[in-house]
Scaffold this active site. Structure first.
Site, mmCIF file in Angstrom:
data_model
loop_
_atom_site.group_PDB
_atom_site.id
_atom_site.type_symbol
_atom_site.label_atom_id
_atom_site.label_comp_id
_atom_site.label_asym_id
_atom_site.label_seq_id
_atom_site.Cartn_x
_atom_site.Cartn_y
_atom_site.Cartn_z
ATOM 1 N N GLY A 9 49.228 37.494 34.735
ATOM 2 C CA GLY A 9 49.841 36.333 34.117
ATOM 3 C C GLY A 9 49.824 35.156 35.088
ATOM 4 N N GLY A 12 47.089 30.585 38.395
ATOM 5 C CA GLY A 12 46.255 30.193 39.523
ATOM 6 C C GLY A 12 45.149 31.194 39.801
ATOM 7 C CG ASP A 71 48.763 46.178 43.218
ATOM 8 O OD1 ASP A 71 49.559 45.419 42.633
ATOM 9 O OD2 ASP A 71 49.128 47.127 43.912
ATOM 10 C CB SER A 72 48.255 41.721 46.630
ATOM 11 O OG SER A 72 49.115 40.957 45.806
#
Length: 107
Positions: A9, A12, A71-72
């Site tokens: 979502g 940026g 993912d981070s």
């Protein structure tokens, strides 16, 4: 038409991916652009790759569209890399996660 769904979502992030893939795909959509998209699944993986696969697979299964996810997490050296891959599970919301992180860093 070649469409790619991005399991995020984050506007940026979608904008950056659109720029990177300009000319390679006709349309890059975020999950927010699909009214019937399921909510983001729980990130239960043990690695960032596991969590990205969970998110991408969930949206692909729901839409049939090729789907990309990432993912981070926040890895803090003073906390031996915590919260790391479990960053999203480090508290109930962003404020709770920040409070917990700062509390642990006091020690």
């Amino acid at each position: 038409m070649k469409t790619l769904l991005i399991a995020t979502g984050n506007a940026g992030k979608v904008r950056e991916i659109r720029q990177l893939l300009r000319g390679l795909v006709d349309q890059v959509l975020s999950q927010d652009q699909l009214p019937d998209a399921p909510p983001s699944p729980e990130e239960t993986g043990n690695t960032y790759v596991d969590n990205a696969r969970i998110k991408a697979w969930c949206l692909h299964e729901a839409t049939g569209l090729p789907t990309l996810a990432d993912d981070s997490g926040l890895e803090v050296e003073a906390l031996q890399g915590r919260p790391g891959v479990r960053s999203a599970r480090y508290g109930s919301d962003s404020e709770d996660r920040i409070t917990r992180l700062l509390r642990e860093l006091k020690d």
